[in-house]
Each structure stands twice: as C-alpha cells, then as structure tokens.
Design a protein around this motif. Structure first.
Motif, short mmCIF file in Angstrom:
data_model
loop_
_atom_site.label_atom_id
_atom_site.label_comp_id
_atom_site.label_asym_id
_atom_site.label_seq_id
_atom_site.Cartn_x
_atom_site.Cartn_y
_atom_site.Cartn_z
N ARG A 116 0.84 -1.20 0.00
CA ARG A 116 0.00 0.00 0.00
C ARG A 116 0.88 1.25 0.00
O ARG A 116 0.70 2.16 -0.80
CB ARG A 116 -0.87 -0.05 1.25
N TYR A 117 1.86 1.28 0.92
CA TYR A 117 2.69 2.47 1.02
C TYR A 117 3.60 2.64 -0.20
O TYR A 117 3.92 3.77 -0.58
CB TYR A 117 3.49 2.47 2.33
N GLN A 118 3.97 1.52 -0.81
CA GLN A 118 4.76 1.62 -2.05
C GLN A 118 3.91 2.31 -3.12
O GLN A 118 4.41 3.18 -3.85
CB GLN A 118 5.17 0.21 -2.51
N ALA A 119 2.62 1.95 -3.18
CA ALA A 119 1.71 2.59 -4.15
C ALA A 119 1.57 4.08 -3.84
O ALA A 119 1.59 4.92 -4.75
CB ALA A 119 0.34 1.91 -4.11
N PHE A 120 1.46 4.42 -2.56
CA PHE A 120 1.31 5.83 -2.18
C PHE A 120 2.53 6.65 -2.60
O PHE A 120 2.40 7.78 -3.08
CB PHE A 120 1.10 5.98 -0.67
N LEU B 29 3.06 12.28 5.00
CA LEU B 29 1.93 11.45 5.42
C LEU B 29 1.36 12.10 6.67
O LEU B 29 2.11 12.35 7.63
CB LEU B 29 2.41 10.04 5.74
N VAL B 30 0.07 12.40 6.68
CA VAL B 30 -0.55 13.10 7.81
C VAL B 30 -1.77 12.32 8.30
O VAL B 30 -2.57 11.84 7.48
CB VAL B 30 -0.96 14.54 7.41
N ARG B 31 -1.87 12.18 9.63
CA ARG B 31 -3.01 11.46 10.24
C ARG B 31 -3.83 12.47 11.04
O ARG B 31 -3.60 12.65 12.24
CB ARG B 31 -2.51 10.35 11.14
N PRO C 130 7.59 12.20 6.98
CA PRO C 130 7.88 12.33 5.55
C PRO C 130 7.43 11.08 4.79
O PRO C 130 7.47 9.98 5.33
CB PRO C 130 9.41 12.46 5.50
N LEU C 131 6.98 11.26 3.54
CA LEU C 131 6.63 10.13 2.67
C LEU C 131 7.01 10.55 1.26
O LEU C 131 6.51 11.55 0.75
CB LEU C 131 5.14 9.81 2.75
N ALA C 132 7.90 9.75 0.62
CA ALA C 132 8.46 10.13 -0.68
C ALA C 132 8.96 11.58 -0.56
O ALA C 132 9.64 11.91 0.39
CB ALA C 132 7.43 9.95 -1.78
N ILE D 78 2.56 10.47 -4.54
CA ILE D 78 2.82 11.71 -3.81
C ILE D 78 3.94 12.51 -4.48
O ILE D 78 5.07 12.03 -4.58
CB ILE D 78 3.23 11.40 -2.35
N GLY D 79 3.61 13.71 -4.94
CA GLY D 79 4.62 14.60 -5.53
C GLY D 79 5.30 15.43 -4.44
O GLY D 79 4.93 15.37 -3.27
N ALA D 80 6.29 16.22 -4.84
CA ALA D 80 7.06 17.02 -3.88
C ALA D 80 6.14 17.95 -3.09
O ALA D 80 5.34 18.69 -3.67
CB ALA D 80 8.12 17.83 -4.61
N GLY D 81 6.23 17.87 -1.78
CA GLY D 81 5.47 18.76 -0.89
C GLY D 81 4.00 18.41 -0.75
O GLY D 81 3.27 19.03 0.03
#
Length: 455
Positions: A119-123, A173-175, A167-169, A127-130
C-alpha cells in the motif's frame, strides 16, 4: 456494507459531533494548507469514509489545495473486488477524483505487514514534492498500536506509536484524526447517513490487531473506561521523549560527523573517538539515529556486534553485520556499506578505446584526465604482490603505498588497476594521493555513488 439512517434522538448529538470532529480536523490541517495537493487514502471503510466526507465538506466552504482520493486494491479476498466500484460511487457523489491502484502483495510471514508495504509503495508513486497524503487512523488505532508494540518489546520509538505526520516520498503522510475516537467517527457517519464497507478480515481474530480490538480492549475498557484515551496519551508522551532522544543524537553526531579523508568515497561514515566518550546508552542512541534511514536495526539484545566492533584492536578490521548492510571500522572511522556495495564483480575488463569512460560492473566508472595512453588496455583487481612505478620514487610495492595513504580495507579489493599487457600502468589518482603518471594523464575513478544504489 452499512447505511445508517438513525435520526431522531441522535440528531442533536450528531450535529455537535460534526462540529467537534470538524474542529479537531481543522486544527490538524492548519500546517498543510499551502501544500500543492492533498490526497486521501480511501479504503472505503468507516475511518477513511468519514475523513473523505469531512474534507469534501470543508472544501465547499474553505479554499483548500486540490483534493483527490486513492484506493489501493490488494486483491487478497473475493469480497474486495466490489470495493473499487463502491469507492468510485462515493467519490462521484462528492465530486472528487479517484485513482484506483492495483498492487501485488508479497507472500510472507505477516500478511498484514506485506499488504501495508504494498500500500505504502503505491502511495509513494502518487505523492509529488510537498504534497500531502491523509490517512484515517484514529485514537483507538493509536491505543491498539501502543499495546501491540508493547507486547513485542518495542523501544521508545516504537512505543511513540503512529506519528501525527512523517515524511513520505518527497511529501508528507498526515493522520489528522488521531485525536478523534472510533465512537466519534461512527456517530458522524450515522448523522450524515454515510455508507461504508466492512472488511470481513477485520473480524478475524487470527490477526493480532483484531484480537486486541475484539477480545482485549473490551475487557480493558470494562475495568478502565478511559483505557483508550490514556494509552493514546501515553503514546504522545513517548513521542515527545523520542523527540528529545533525537535531539540528543543530533548533538552527539555533530562531533562525530566529520568529513572523511576520502571525499570521493560516497559512503556514510563517522569518526569513532567522539562516540567513545559517550555512555553506552548514548552510543546506542546516536547509532540508532544515524543508522535508521540506512537499515533495520537489531533489538536491544543484539548490540554485542557494536561493542566488539568498537573495542577491537586498532589494526583489526572488524565489521558488524546488520539487516541491510555492514558497519565497518577502519582505524578510527566507521563506514556504512549497504548490501548493494558487495554486488560487484572482480573479473578483469578490457578497455579497447581508452578515450571514453569505462563502466565497471557494480563499481562505478573509470576515465582519463588528459591524453589517454595507447591501447589496448585492461582493468584488473588486486591479487597481491603488485609493483608500480611512482614518478620520482621508483618501483614501489602497491600494498605499502595503500597503507601509507590509509585507504580503507573494504575499498582495496575493488580498486581498479590499469594494465598494458602484463605491466601495471596506473592506479586511480584517489583525490590527489597519487602523483601524475609518467605521461601527461591521470586515471580517475568514480566509485558507485549514492544514486547508484548506495542509499
């Protein structure tokens, strides 16, 4: 699939629930209002359905970044084949673009973890910069995570449970719902008559989290009604403690993170002496901090490898094997070698046209600075006993020259040697440590760099 239309008495409570949830969400969204785009991880379950509805509603009154949903289809159970269609219908009704991504889940010990990794690999591909990816985890999930990790003997970082953002890519990532309870989300869903999917696997107690959710937490909350919010609060305390440990690690790293004498060698390295000054616990803390982006780390019982590396005699060349590479010690410096570093062939390579850079399998490239000597040439690797002509110093033993310049042992076996027939013609200049060759050229070696697989 659930559709709730229980109104009447619930109405007033639901209305207040909407404002409570919206307030919590607004507070969590504040730092991300200027991101180039917002994405929502949308499984179709209760949590992400509520999050999506909250954000879509907010977008009607506020100016937000462009908003879209992502549904990851794992294809692990027959029931799941209907979910992309459901998600599409929900997004259509909200006027929100949806991207459905199909992934292959690797079979392995933990299906939960493998599905999460896929799943996270797909995300990361989306996700682009910022940009920001929002996920729907809430306070009950946080409490379950803390208890689950506590039972596995996690350290402070693990017990800090899920961070509110990370951080993600190239983005984040925000919860945003970590302060909201499952009950609040359910009340909101009823109030707004939302339809959501119940994943059959969520009821299977063979999965550890489900066991905690359905068997353990009901018993806990019977005796301690505030158990969930107390555990979530504990995770916040531990998150703050981890922040302080990271701060201490950064201070301790400042003295150890000195430039290496081999700037062309693009490998992470530290000076050992300042680390020796620290207590064992601080050494482990600073190494965890430094190694975390590079490799999975051992649990607290398996740090003996570090102590033997640290305490080995000066002329030894000890190493500590970790999950994703090795920590080497050469003299008074530590070097991190990722697993990819050892994927290298020491077979000789012919170089018929010496003008162009020569690609060395798994070992970077070689080129000439100045006019190249006449070919044909070949590149070979050390066998031992090599002798080379050094301008102004006569014939010298290569091993002795390498000892003089202190080249780390792990590099010596992959040092490209240039031969003309049987004569050792040149060794790479290695940051000016070798004088000019008899001609008016130099041999320049660029080992594998970080972007060639040294992460």
């Amino acid at each position: 699939m659930h559709s709730h239309a229980e109104r009447g008495n619930d109405h007033a409570r639901g209305a207040s629930m909407t404002s409570v949830l919206s307030a919590k969400l607004l507070q969590a969204l504040a730092p991300w209002r200027n991101a180039p785009a917002w994405h929502v991880a949308f499984s179709g379950g209760l949590d992400s359905t509520v999050l999506l509805h909250l954000l879509a509603t907010l977008a009607n009154t506020d100016t937000l970044p462009p908003l879209s949903a992502i549904h990851v289809h794992h294809g692990l159970q027959a029931a799941a084949d209907a979910w992309p269609g459901h998600c599409q219908a929900v997004c259509d009704s909200l006027g929100m673009p949806l991207r459905v991504m199909r992934v292959q889940v690797q079979s392995g010990a933990s299906l939960e973890r493998a599905a999460r990794d896929a799943r996270y690999q797909a995300f990361t591909e989306v996700i682009g910069a910022g940009e920001v990816l929002f996920t729907g985890q809430h306070r009950d999930d946080q409490a379950e995570t803390l208890l689950f990790r506590l039972l596995r003997g996690a350290g402070v970082r693990g017990l800090a449970a899920m961070p509110a953002h990370r951080p993600l890519a190239g983005g984040h990532l925000v919860r945003p719902l970590l302060k909201a309870s499952r009950a609040e989300l359910e009340a909101y869903a009823r109030e707004h008559q939302l339809a959501w999917i119940e994943d059959p696997s969520n009821a299977d107690p063979r999965f550890s989290r489900n066991y905690l959710r359905h068997r353990v937490f009901p018993v806990l909350t019977q005796r301690w009604p505030q158990a969930v919010s107390s555990l979530a609060r504990t995770a916040e305390h531990l998150s703050e403690a981890q922040g302080l440990l990271d701060e201490l690690a950064r201070m301790d790293l400042q003295t150890a993170d000195q430039p290496s004498p081999f700037p062309w060698l693009a490998l992470p390295s530290l000076v050992l002496a300042p680390l020796r000054e620290l207590s064992d616990a601080r050494q482990r803390n600073v190494l965890r901090h430094w190694l975390t982006p590079l490799t999975r780390l051992p649990d607290s019982d398996h740090w003996a490898g570090w102590y033997s590396l640290r305490d080995a005699k000066g002329d030894a060349q000890p190493l500590w094997r970790l999950a994703d590479g090795q920590l080497h010690r050469c003299g008074e410096r530590l070097w991190w070698l990722p697993t990819t570093w050892s994927e290298f062939s020491d077979a000789s390579v012919s170089w018929p046209c010496p003008q162009n850079p020569l690609e060395l399998p798994g070992n970077g490239q070689l080129k000439f600075i100045g006019k190249a000597p006449e070919g044909p040439l070949a590149v070979r690797y050390r066998q031992g006993g090599e002798i080379i002509e050094v301008p102004g110093r006569g014939r010298r033993d290569l091993k002795r020259l390498l000892n003089e310049c202190g080249l780390p042992g792990f590099v010596r076996g992959r040092l490209p040697l240039l031969y003309q027939g049987e004569q050792l013609l040149a060794v790479p200049t290695l940051a000016g440590l070798w004088a000019m060759s008899p001609g008016d050229w130099q041999l320049h070696w660029m080992p594998q760099t970080c972007d060639q697989g040294l992460s």
